[in-house]
Design a protein around this motif. Sequence first.
Motif, PDB file in Angstrom:
ATOM      1  N   UNK A  34       0.746  -1.237   0.089  1.00  0.00           N
ATOM      2  CA  UNK A  34      -0.064   0.185   0.016  1.00  0.00           C
ATOM      3  C   UNK A  34       0.801   1.119  -0.074  1.00  0.00           C
ATOM      4  N   UNK A  35       2.203   1.130   0.396  1.00  0.00           N
ATOM      5  CA  UNK A  35       2.824   2.197   0.748  1.00  0.00           C
ATOM      6  C   UNK A  35       3.476   2.460  -0.814  1.00  0.00           C
ATOM      7  N   UNK A  36       3.926   1.576  -1.375  1.00  0.00           N
ATOM      8  CA  UNK A  36       4.413   1.843  -2.834  1.00  0.00           C
ATOM      9  C   UNK A  36       3.546   2.150  -3.839  1.00  0.00           C
ATOM     10  N   UNK A  37       1.899   1.798  -3.529  1.00  0.00           N
ATOM     11  CA  UNK A  37       0.975   2.333  -4.353  1.00  0.00           C
ATOM     12  C   UNK A  37       0.924   3.734  -4.318  1.00  0.00           C
ATOM     13  N   UNK A  38       0.801   4.049  -3.020  1.00  0.00           N
ATOM     14  CA  UNK A  38       0.785   5.511  -2.641  1.00  0.00           C
ATOM     15  C   UNK A  38       1.980   6.177  -3.407  1.00  0.00           C
ATOM     16  N   UNK A  39       3.039   5.680  -3.312  1.00  0.00           N
ATOM     17  CA  UNK A  39       4.250   6.366  -4.045  1.00  0.00           C
ATOM     18  C   UNK A  39       4.251   6.485  -5.352  1.00  0.00           C
ATOM     19  N   UNK A  40       3.461   5.563  -6.008  1.00  0.00           N
ATOM     20  CA  UNK A  40       3.403   5.488  -7.418  1.00  0.00           C
ATOM     21  C   UNK A  40       2.218   6.559  -7.712  1.00  0.00           C
ATOM     22  N   UNK A  41       0.928   6.610  -7.084  1.00  0.00           N
ATOM     23  CA  UNK A  41       0.037   7.851  -7.465  1.00  0.00           C
ATOM     24  C   UNK A  41       0.721   9.225  -6.984  1.00  0.00           C
ATOM     25  N   UNK A  42       1.573   9.225  -6.108  1.00  0.00           N
ATOM     26  CA  UNK A  42       2.311  10.504  -5.832  1.00  0.00           C
ATOM     27  C   UNK A  42       3.093  11.111  -6.879  1.00  0.00           C
ATOM     28  N   UNK A  43       3.564  10.202  -7.701  1.00  0.00           N
ATOM     29  CA  UNK A  43       4.334  10.590  -8.855  1.00  0.00           C
ATOM     30  C   UNK A  43       3.295  11.083  -9.980  1.00  0.00           C
TER      31      UNK A  43
ATOM     32  N   UNK B 109     -12.439   1.990  -7.154  1.00  0.00           N
ATOM     33  CA  UNK B 109     -11.511   0.666  -7.097  1.00  0.00           C
ATOM     34  C   UNK B 109     -10.671   0.456  -8.311  1.00  0.00           C
ATOM     35  N   UNK B 110     -11.156   1.024  -9.318  1.00  0.00           N
ATOM     36  CA  UNK B 110     -10.682   0.407 -10.738  1.00  0.00           C
ATOM     37  C   UNK B 110      -9.353   1.342 -10.680  1.00  0.00           C
ATOM     38  N   UNK B 111      -9.167   2.591 -10.508  1.00  0.00           N
ATOM     39  CA  UNK B 111      -8.149   3.317 -10.407  1.00  0.00           C
ATOM     40  C   UNK B 111      -6.927   2.743  -9.595  1.00  0.00           C
ATOM     41  N   UNK B 112      -7.402   2.422  -8.233  1.00  0.00           N
ATOM     42  CA  UNK B 112      -6.601   1.563  -7.457  1.00  0.00           C
ATOM     43  C   UNK B 112      -5.944   0.359  -7.822  1.00  0.00           C
ATOM     44  N   UNK B 113      -6.917  -0.444  -8.599  1.00  0.00           N
ATOM     45  CA  UNK B 113      -6.402  -1.482  -9.043  1.00  0.00           C
ATOM     46  C   UNK B 113      -5.359  -1.378 -10.299  1.00  0.00           C
ATOM     47  N   UNK B 114      -5.508  -0.438 -11.054  1.00  0.00           N
ATOM     48  CA  UNK B 114      -4.518  -0.081 -12.057  1.00  0.00           C
ATOM     49  C   UNK B 114      -3.370  -0.013 -11.677  1.00  0.00           C
ATOM     50  N   UNK B 115      -3.126   0.823 -10.543  1.00  0.00           N
ATOM     51  CA  UNK B 115      -1.928   1.145  -9.686  1.00  0.00           C
ATOM     52  C   UNK B 115      -1.086  -0.270  -9.288  1.00  0.00           C
ATOM     53  N   UNK B 116      -2.178  -1.099  -8.645  1.00  0.00           N
ATOM     54  CA  UNK B 116      -1.466  -2.422  -8.226  1.00  0.00           C
ATOM     55  C   UNK B 116      -0.977  -3.174  -9.379  1.00  0.00           C
ATOM     56  N   UNK B 117      -1.546  -3.128 -10.548  1.00  0.00           N
ATOM     57  CA  UNK B 117      -1.121  -3.995 -11.551  1.00  0.00           C
ATOM     58  C   UNK B 117       0.402  -3.443 -12.072  1.00  0.00           C
TER      59      UNK B 117
END
Lengths: 124, 124
Positions: A34-43, B109-117
């Motif tokens: 979840x931390x990495x995910x936040x870091x990604x969106x931060x970019x 959730x879809x935005x969230x999941x795209x990031x996870x991928x």
Amino acid sequence: MARKIQPTERCDCDVIHEETVNQVREKMPQEETLYDLAELFKVFGDSTRIKIIWALDEAEMCVCDIAFLLNMTQSAISHQLRVLKQAELVKSRREGKIVFYSLEDEHVKQIFDQGLIHISEESK
Amino acid sequence: MARKIQPTERCDCDVIHEETVNQVREKMPQEETLYDLAELFKVFGDSTRIKIIWALDEAEMCVCDIAFLLNMTQSAISHQLRVLKQAELVKSRREGKIVFYSLEDEHVKQIFDQGLIHISEESK
DNA sequence: CGTTCACTTGAATAACTGTTCAAGTATCTA
DNA sequence: TAGATACTTGAACAGTTATTCAAGTGAACG
């Protein structure tokens, strides 16, 4: 005066919803994920970088081109490209003096587009 | 010493790639659209908010539950829920003393999941 | 009513971030 | 080799932001 609830302390509400909270906790992804995910969106969360991403999806470009397109200094663009590269969102290749940047993969555009769908629905 | 290039000034490189840059500029979305998009991703760009989003996708929860789940103060969670609500990512309903929060729509959730991928592919 | 509970809010603080500026490297050309 | 071009980098600064703390609602309940 309201009773101060410490982070680790449970309020009555937690006890009532104990079942739900425990189930959610069990399913919870790793803290690091979840931390990495936040870091990604931060970019993605900076309009300069968003513009760069959009531009590079249209065409491979050099730093100078991007700077001119966005009406910013080469230095500012270069700093942001470094952030984007560290996040593995863009890649670069050198051709003589010129360094060309492009999107790392088609996938970056998908995150971008998902966001666009949301903001277009928001304004309805 | 290198010649300093002002934001509005074109370097030789721009002239060389004039065609490309002009084409990209024409297609460019509105400044405001890209700004809004960055603002949206900025909201996703914090690990506390990411955790809240993840949790609310699992179950509707009250502030107190989320605070306990994430081991944070109610105040901190409340502040972040306000940010999420302003971004129209979550909604709330009051039931007596308790305020329940849930995701605004399935789309979040879809935005969230795209990031996870993306982050799962990054670690390959 | 007054108290308790669940939550919100505003101010303060510390940490982070984007841009600028100045100086640096790498590559090409005369 | 010297100079110019394209880009990078580090430090500094201003602006932003997440959390904490203290004080404030609003609803239920005796």
